[in-house]
Design a protein around this motif. Structure first.
Motif, mmCIF file in Angstrom:
data_model
loop_
_atom_site.group_PDB
_atom_site.id
_atom_site.type_symbol
_atom_site.label_atom_id
_atom_site.label_comp_id
_atom_site.label_asym_id
_atom_site.label_seq_id
_atom_site.Cartn_x
_atom_site.Cartn_y
_atom_site.Cartn_z
ATOM 1 N N MET A 1 32.884 40.418 -11.326
ATOM 2 C CA MET A 1 31.631 40.087 -12.020
ATOM 3 C C MET A 1 30.556 40.704 -11.053
ATOM 4 O O MET A 1 30.710 40.774 -9.844
ATOM 5 N N SER A 2 29.439 41.485 -11.987
ATOM 6 C CA SER A 2 28.639 42.220 -11.174
ATOM 7 C C SER A 2 27.702 41.153 -10.251
ATOM 8 O O SER A 2 27.351 40.096 -10.796
ATOM 9 N N MET A 3 27.337 41.733 -9.225
ATOM 10 C CA MET A 3 26.313 40.948 -8.457
ATOM 11 C C MET A 3 25.135 40.431 -9.136
ATOM 12 O O MET A 3 24.353 39.541 -8.969
ATOM 13 N N SER A 4 24.622 41.461 -10.161
ATOM 14 C CA SER A 4 23.470 41.083 -10.859
ATOM 15 C C SER A 4 23.638 39.668 -11.423
ATOM 16 O O SER A 4 22.475 39.035 -11.732
ATOM 17 N N TYR A 5 24.672 39.447 -11.779
ATOM 18 C CA TYR A 5 24.755 38.077 -12.528
ATOM 19 C C TYR A 5 25.387 36.803 -11.583
ATOM 20 O O TYR A 5 25.402 35.512 -12.075
ATOM 21 N N ASP A 6 25.606 37.013 -10.340
ATOM 22 C CA ASP A 6 25.977 36.253 -9.503
ATOM 23 C C ASP A 6 24.913 35.294 -9.129
ATOM 24 O O ASP A 6 23.790 35.507 -8.736
ATOM 25 N N HIS A 7 25.117 33.876 -9.164
ATOM 26 C CA HIS A 7 23.927 32.750 -8.936
ATOM 27 C C HIS A 7 23.722 32.799 -7.629
ATOM 28 O O HIS A 7 22.455 32.467 -7.244
ATOM 29 N N GLU A 8 24.450 33.103 -6.757
ATOM 30 C CA GLU A 8 23.824 32.984 -5.264
ATOM 31 C C GLU A 8 23.138 34.073 -4.767
ATOM 32 O O GLU A 8 22.090 34.172 -4.017
ATOM 33 N N ALA A 9 23.328 35.409 -5.334
ATOM 34 C CA ALA A 9 22.704 36.482 -5.251
ATOM 35 C C ALA A 9 21.174 36.308 -5.944
ATOM 36 O O ALA A 9 20.161 36.644 -5.242
ATOM 37 N N LEU A 10 21.304 35.685 -7.189
ATOM 38 C CA LEU A 10 19.959 35.487 -7.780
ATOM 39 C C LEU A 10 18.994 34.414 -7.039
ATOM 40 O O LEU A 10 17.819 34.395 -6.938
ATOM 41 N N TRP A 11 19.965 33.310 -6.381
ATOM 42 C CA TRP A 11 19.231 32.456 -5.566
ATOM 43 C C TRP A 11 18.459 33.117 -4.216
ATOM 44 O O TRP A 11 17.409 32.396 -4.115
ATOM 45 N N LEU A 12 19.038 33.683 -3.671
ATOM 46 C CA LEU A 12 18.679 34.634 -2.684
ATOM 47 C C LEU A 12 17.516 35.436 -2.781
ATOM 48 O O LEU A 12 16.678 35.483 -1.998
ATOM 49 N N LYS A 13 17.465 36.011 -4.117
ATOM 50 C CA LYS A 13 16.296 36.886 -4.352
ATOM 51 C C LYS A 13 15.272 35.989 -4.583
ATOM 52 O O LYS A 13 13.818 36.252 -4.386
ATOM 53 N N ALA A 14 15.235 34.840 -5.357
ATOM 54 C CA ALA A 14 14.405 33.892 -5.514
ATOM 55 C C ALA A 14 13.812 33.414 -4.356
ATOM 56 O O ALA A 14 12.559 33.138 -4.279
ATOM 57 N N LYS A 15 14.638 33.053 -3.422
ATOM 58 C CA LYS A 15 14.241 32.635 -1.903
ATOM 59 C C LYS A 15 13.196 33.835 -1.245
ATOM 60 O O LYS A 15 12.252 33.465 -0.700
ATOM 61 N N LEU A 16 13.621 34.858 -1.567
ATOM 62 C CA LEU A 16 12.868 36.094 -0.941
ATOM 63 C C LEU A 16 11.487 36.039 -1.489
ATOM 64 O O LEU A 16 10.352 35.908 -0.730
ATOM 65 N N PHE A 17 11.313 36.044 -2.692
ATOM 66 C CA PHE A 17 10.070 36.241 -3.491
ATOM 67 C C PHE A 17 9.225 34.866 -3.184
ATOM 68 O O PHE A 17 7.845 35.106 -3.186
ATOM 69 N N LEU A 18 9.801 33.839 -3.115
ATOM 70 C CA LEU A 18 9.059 32.409 -3.061
ATOM 71 C C LEU A 18 8.326 32.488 -1.506
ATOM 72 O O LEU A 18 7.222 32.065 -1.231
ATOM 73 N N ASN A 19 9.269 32.836 -0.715
ATOM 74 C CA ASN A 19 8.794 32.860 0.864
ATOM 75 C C ASN A 19 7.590 34.086 0.965
ATOM 76 O O ASN A 19 6.698 33.728 1.668
ATOM 77 N N LEU A 152 15.457 26.319 0.238
ATOM 78 C CA LEU A 152 14.679 27.509 -0.578
ATOM 79 C C LEU A 152 13.736 28.193 0.251
ATOM 80 O O LEU A 152 13.402 29.134 0.518
ATOM 81 N N VAL A 153 13.008 27.292 0.967
ATOM 82 C CA VAL A 153 11.692 27.765 1.569
ATOM 83 C C VAL A 153 11.852 27.408 3.309
ATOM 84 O O VAL A 153 11.117 27.825 4.086
ATOM 85 N N GLY A 154 12.853 26.801 3.791
ATOM 86 C CA GLY A 154 12.955 26.350 5.135
ATOM 87 C C GLY A 154 12.167 25.156 5.283
ATOM 88 O O GLY A 154 11.078 24.826 4.926
ATOM 89 N N ALA A 155 12.555 24.297 6.558
ATOM 90 C CA ALA A 155 12.008 23.368 7.087
ATOM 91 C C ALA A 155 10.406 23.499 7.197
ATOM 92 O O ALA A 155 9.646 22.546 7.232
#
Length: 305
Positions: A1-19, A152-155
């Motif tokens: 499966m392409s990393m573009s569709y991997d839920h953990e990869a998408l989670w990490l990108k969301a984490k980066l953007f929100l921080n 997601l955002v840290g303690a």
């Protein structure tokens, strides 16, 4: 499966953007913070859906490249095309109640106006209200992935989110519905033998917070026996017996303990706040029997023999 569709990869990108949205930069406007957060919200939706099946976020083109890539077949489209944000949010509404697709689409529309239009974008809604709505949506998508705000955002930034949520009157009711719904999904998957290998490995057999007192209580999500915990006692009733012939003293008692934590190993439900426990219809307190050491501690008689 392409990393573009991997839920953990998408989670990490969301984490980066929100921080990035939450960075303490005095030169960054609310509109810029909201832009990064709105992108993170869409990624959280994609991640939550992809955790169920990556096919849920792949654009169904006629040649099937994206769907095949999401399913782990073929090379897929290297440009990665997913369904629109509107479709993501509509599917999240169906998969993760009480997710509000209309509120999410308003956030997305504000982003599009900010980027592509001449209007005010996010400015129609006061910043505090905007963040309250954002976090009420985000927490449902976080729950859907069996993660926490801290994940997601840290303690250090968790309290910022909780402050916004505390000002949202509907938050507790929506959060409870989200937690119970996700717990029921997990339990159904477990009973039907549909847990993935990763989910089986992550399944916890010990969820207790380790508080001083506990009592068994039926789970509001799956009906199995769970554990209600607490530490603060009230309505203490002490009793005892003194034998004048032998001089022996026996002490006992019972007390009520305020409920502050509930867990169920059957469906992995965790209710970590008193308000959630109360809304779930669980007892606000439970009765414990006090042994002699507890009675002595209550009376302040240690060391007075």
């Amino acid at each position: 499966m392409s990393m573009s569709y991997d839920h953990e990869a998408l989670w990490l990108k969301a984490k980066l953007f929100l921080n990035r949205a939450m960075d303490d930069d005095k030169n960054r406007s609310f509109d810029e913070q909201a832009l990064w957060a709105s992108l993170a919200l869409e990624l959280l939706g994609k991640s939550a859906l992809s955790k169920i099946s990556p096919i849920l976020i792949a654009d169904p083109t006629e040649d099937g490249k994206n769907i095949l890539a999401a399913a782990g077949f073929g090379d897929g489209d290297p440009k990665f095309v997913s369904v629109s944000a509107t479709t993501i949010f509509i599917r999240c509404k169906r998969a993760f109640p009480p997710f509000d697709a209309d509120k999410a689409k308003r956030i997305s529309a504000g982003r599009n106006e900010y980027l592509h239009g001449g209007g005010i974008g996010f400015g129609r809604n006061p910043a505090t209200n905007w963040w309250q709505e954002f976090w009420s949506l985000a927490t449902i998508l976080i729950d859907a992935q069996d993660k926490t705000i801290e994940d997601l955002v840290g303690a250090s930034r968790e309290d910022v989110a909780l402050t916004y949520l505390a000002g949202n009157k509907k938050y507790m009711e929506e959060r409870l519905e989200s937690l119970l719904g996700r717990a029921r999904q997990r339990y159904a998957q477990k009973v039907q033998g549909k847990l993935s290998e990763r989910e089986r490995k992550q399944w916890k057999t010990y969820l207790s917070a380790g508080l001083e007192h506990d009592a068994n209580e039926f789970c509001p999500a799956c009906g199995n026996v769970g554990l209600l915990e607490g530490e603060e006692m009230h309505n203490v009733r002490l009793d005892g017996y003194y034998d004048p012939e032998s001089g022996d003293i026996s002490r006992w008692g019972e007390a009520e303990v305020y409920s502050s934590y509930f867990t169920c190993e059957g469906c992995q439900l965790v209710l970590e706040q008193y308000e959630l426990i109360e809304l779930a219809g669980l007892p606000e307190s439970f009765t414990i029997q006090m042994d002699e050491s507890m009675v002595l501690a209550e009376e302040g008689e240690y060391g007075n023999d």
